[in-house]
Design a protein around this motif. Structure first.
Motif, PDB file in Angstrom:
ATOM      1  N   ASP A 105      58.395 -78.718  19.696  1.00 50.09           N
ATOM      2  CA  ASP A 105      59.981 -79.202  19.467  1.00 50.09           C
ATOM      3  C   ASP A 105      59.119 -80.145  21.281  1.00 50.09           C
ATOM      4  O   ASP A 105      57.995 -80.163  22.412  1.00 50.09           O
ATOM      5  N   THR A 106      60.333 -80.744  21.556  1.00 44.69           N
ATOM      6  CA  THR A 106      59.682 -81.653  22.621  1.00 44.69           C
ATOM      7  C   THR A 106      60.810 -81.683  24.208  1.00 44.69           C
ATOM      8  O   THR A 106      62.086 -80.973  24.289  1.00 44.69           O
ATOM      9  N   ALA A 107      60.732 -82.029  25.020  1.00 42.58           N
ATOM     10  CA  ALA A 107      61.340 -81.653  26.535  1.00 42.58           C
ATOM     11  C   ALA A 107      60.599 -82.524  27.765  1.00 42.58           C
ATOM     12  O   ALA A 107      60.330 -83.288  28.277  1.00 42.58           O
ATOM     13  N   VAL A 108      62.486 -82.755  28.398  1.00 45.66           N
ATOM     14  CA  VAL A 108      62.117 -83.556  29.961  1.00 45.66           C
ATOM     15  C   VAL A 108      62.855 -82.168  30.822  1.00 45.66           C
ATOM     16  O   VAL A 108      63.812 -81.891  30.633  1.00 45.66           O
ATOM     17  N   VAL A 109      62.344 -82.402  31.888  1.00 42.42           N
ATOM     18  CA  VAL A 109      62.057 -81.711  32.455  1.00 42.42           C
ATOM     19  C   VAL A 109      62.550 -83.121  34.489  1.00 42.42           C
ATOM     20  O   VAL A 109      61.679 -82.881  34.777  1.00 42.42           O
ATOM     21  N   ILE A 110      63.534 -82.952  34.840  1.00 39.45           N
ATOM     22  CA  ILE A 110      64.152 -83.412  35.900  1.00 39.45           C
ATOM     23  C   ILE A 110      64.614 -82.654  37.227  1.00 39.45           C
ATOM     24  O   ILE A 110      65.348 -82.058  37.029  1.00 39.45           O
ATOM     25  N   GLY A 111      63.464 -83.689  37.468  1.00 37.99           N
ATOM     26  CA  GLY A 111      63.087 -82.119  39.039  1.00 37.99           C
ATOM     27  C   GLY A 111      61.831 -81.448  38.745  1.00 37.99           C
ATOM     28  O   GLY A 111      62.195 -80.365  38.522  1.00 37.99           O
ATOM     29  N   LEU A 112      61.114 -81.791  39.488  1.00 34.96           N
ATOM     30  CA  LEU A 112      59.671 -81.087  39.982  1.00 34.96           C
ATOM     31  C   LEU A 112      59.573 -80.317  41.164  1.00 34.96           C
ATOM     32  O   LEU A 112      58.620 -80.870  41.763  1.00 34.96           O
ATOM     33  N   GLY A 167      64.362 -88.848  22.143  1.00 41.81           N
ATOM     34  CA  GLY A 167      64.996 -88.349  23.086  1.00 41.81           C
ATOM     35  C   GLY A 167      64.314 -86.852  22.778  1.00 41.81           C
ATOM     36  O   GLY A 167      63.000 -86.619  22.218  1.00 41.81           O
ATOM     37  N   ALA A 168      64.501 -85.834  23.657  1.00 43.93           N
ATOM     38  CA  ALA A 168      64.057 -84.680  24.253  1.00 43.93           C
ATOM     39  C   ALA A 168      64.372 -83.701  23.108  1.00 43.93           C
ATOM     40  O   ALA A 168      65.745 -84.114  23.059  1.00 43.93           O
ATOM     41  N   THR A 169      64.195 -83.563  22.767  1.00 43.17           N
ATOM     42  CA  THR A 169      65.112 -81.931  21.692  1.00 43.17           C
ATOM     43  C   THR A 169      65.401 -80.860  23.011  1.00 43.17           C
ATOM     44  O   THR A 169      66.994 -80.293  22.909  1.00 43.17           O
TER      45      THR A 169
END
Length: 374
Positions: free
Chosen positions: A177-184, A245-247
């Motif tokens: 899968d793919t992911a975007v993490v908003i806020g690191l 887009g991200a999964t």
């Protein structure tokens, strides 16, 4: 055995005091510990700036019996000093990580294993006395023995790591899968590390801080985006990088703008996972329905510590990047006030207490840590 200790206590917003307090002997099912390292959490800082939010003031918390003034610190490790009647599997000198959730054990949530949403839920360090002290008394169910390969500074980071692990579990994300993490921030970066261990194919991070973007790249995040430097907005770039887009989009900020970004970054049929704490949020229901977007929430954690301890012990999860900023308990009032007022920056600050010296020198016999995989 002394019954007094130095502790950092919250009295009111902006009113932190380092003072001598009484510490009782442990009762049935309780353990008295010497805290070693205590992570400073954003929740602590919110209480300092404009609390109380979680800290009980007018009446004691139902499970802890605590109310202000209250010892801060819910992200911590410790060394066992003494155990109360009925405590098994723990002995003086044991090095432990503290899972600070109070739970009643009898409500419907607890009976189903979801003790992190207990009807009487609370945290040691927010709803009861926590770890920024020389001594603390805790229920034995909060304590996890540490193998020798996990040091006490790393163990203080297990609490935010548990938040991250629970979020990845809740998301349903898997290998490929793919992911975007908003806020690191700490939790967002820990989500990224755990996503990589789960076999996620491509991870994109979104973060305005240059320092945290650089740290994310060093931790193996595939792409990092400065949201202020994108031509058509960060969501458009995320969709291009991830082929539509991200999964799963992980929202780890807690703001309407980042929630909008998470929704716009996820692919059709994907999931938006809410980790950041926010008040009212709104979204376009028509668009979400037509794209069959799933919106899920994640709070706290349950049954995460054994897996995390094993991952750290086996060298698969490196928590050292979160342990570089340490300050002594004697300076904690100034350090926490500076952090709360934005006069000090950093990824994660740890307060070093007396148990750190004891835990570094006391040999302990350990049992095997069981593996928990989901």
């Amino acid at each position: 055995m002394t019954n007094t200790t130095t502790a950092l206590r919250w009295h009111a917003p902006g009113d932190l005091r380092l003072e001598e307090v009484h510490v009782r002997t442990p009762g049935v099912g309780e353990v008295r510990v010497r805290p070693a390292y205590v992570g400073v959490c954003g929740s602590d800082l919110h209480e300092i700036v404009d609390g109380p939010h979680a800290i009980p003031v007018s009446r004691p918390h139902g499970l802890s019996g605590g109310r202000a003034p209250l010892v801060l610190g819910h992200e911590f490790s410790a060394v066992v000093e003494s155990v109360g009647p009925g405590v098994e599997g723990l002995a003086p000198g044991d090095r432990v990580a503290v899972e600070p959730n109070y739970r009643c054990g009898t409500c419907a949530a607890c009976q189903s294993g979801r003790y992190h949403v207990c009807e009487h839920f609370g945290f040691a360090g927010l709803m009861g006395d926590g770890g920024m002290a020389g001594l603390a008394v805790l229920p034995s169910y909060m304590l996890h023995r540490l193998p020798s390969r996990v040091d006490l500074a790393q163990a203080a980071v297990l609490e935010p790591a548990a938040v991250a692990l629970h979020a990845t579990r809740r998301s349903g994300i898997g290998a490929g899968d793919t992911a975007v993490v908003i806020g690191l921030g700490p939790v967002g970066l820990l989500v990224c590390l755990l996503l990589r261990l789960r076999g996620v194919q491509t991870i994109v991070g979104v973060e305005p801080s240059e320092q945290r973007r650089a740290l994310a790249l060093s931790m193996g995040v595939d792409h990092v985006i400065d949201p202020s430097r994108t031509e058509n907005g960060p969501a458009d770039l995320v969709r291009k990088l991830l082929g539509g887009g991200a999964t799963v989009s992980f929202e780890v900020v807690g703001h309407q703008s980042t929630f909008d970004m998470a929704l716009a970054s996820v692919r059709s049929g994907g999931t938006v996972l809410l980790v950041g704490l926010a008040g009212g949020l709104h979204f376009d229901g028509f668009a979400a329905v037509n794209a069959e977007i799933t919106i899920r929430a994640s709070v706290g954690y349950n049954d995460c510590y054994p897996e995390l301890i094993d991952l750290v012990a086996q060298g698969q999860l490196d928590l050292d990047p979160f342990t570089g900023d340490m300050e002594p308990l004697a300076d904690a009032v100034e350090v926490l006030n500076d952090l709360a007022r934005g006069r000090r920056q950093g990824l994660k600050t740890l307060i070093r207490c007396a148990g750190a010296d004891i835990g570094a020198s006391v040999p302990t016999v350990f049992t095997n840590v069981s593996q928990v995989r989901t």
